[in-house]
Scaffold this active site. Structure first.
Site: not given
Length: 201
Positions: A5-6
């Protein structure tokens, strides 16, 4: 494997490759690149099941060597016929790795300094006690290595205390059983007290 998610770690990976290309070589008409380490993202998304390249049908009896070394189940090491239950063993080992930040077993042979099945088996015996004789008799493996000092899971687990530690160790114990018939099924594991406590939103 976990989703990322990064996106910043992927951007950094790309930038590092542009600024400092990884070594590579050409052999047999193919280019082989050296691996580059990907930084740990600050946020992980849900786990993703992947890498089914070695998957087989479980209804058949298997004896072939499968699984990454550190995740190999007792029946694979002992060359006992195996089926789906080896995946439950893998889950137990993987949960330990993710939660504790290191492998439950590494199988490094003190005599040879590399992974050997006999060293892995000795580590299992140190953790779980000796395997049931009737289970070993179904296989073909001979170890010939001293057993390390026994350290139970409750002593090896260092991140938890009290009832949470007890529940975590009991959860792993349901998966890390010598005999595959004694391991809980994935469906049964979903009802585990520790898992339910830590997966409820």
């Amino acid at each position: 494997m976990f989703g990322i998610d990064d996106p910043s770690v992927l951007e950094k990976f790309e930038q590092d490759e542009l600024e400092h290309p990884t070594p590579r070589k050409e052999t047999g008409g193919r280019i082989i690149y050296q691996s580059r380490e990907l930084q740990m993202p600050s946020r992980l998304s849900a786990p993703v099941l992947c890498d089914f390249g070695s998957s087989v049908w479980g209804e058949e009896e298997h004896r072939e060597d499968v699984q990454p070394d550190v995740y190999r189940s007792p029946e694979v090491i002992l060359e006992v016929p195996w089926s789906y239950e080896i995946d439950v063993w893998n889950i137990g080992c993987a949960i330990w790795d993710m939660f504790e930040g290191g492998h439950l077993f590494d199988g490094t042979d003190p005599e040879h300094g590399v992974y050997r099945s006999r060293a892995h088996l000795a580590e299992m015996i140190a953790l779980l006690g000796p395997p049931p004789p009737e289970f070993v008799a179904r296989g073909e493996f001979q170890a010939g290595i001293p057993i390390p000092r026994s350290i139970p899971l409750t002593d090896r687990e260092t991140n938890l205390e009290g009832s949470d530690k007890r529940m975590f160790v009991e959860f792993l114990d349901k998966m890390l059983q010598w005999d595959p018939k004694n391991r809980q099924t994935p469906k049964q594991l979903l009802q585990d007290e520790w898992l339910r406590k830590h997966t409820q939103s």
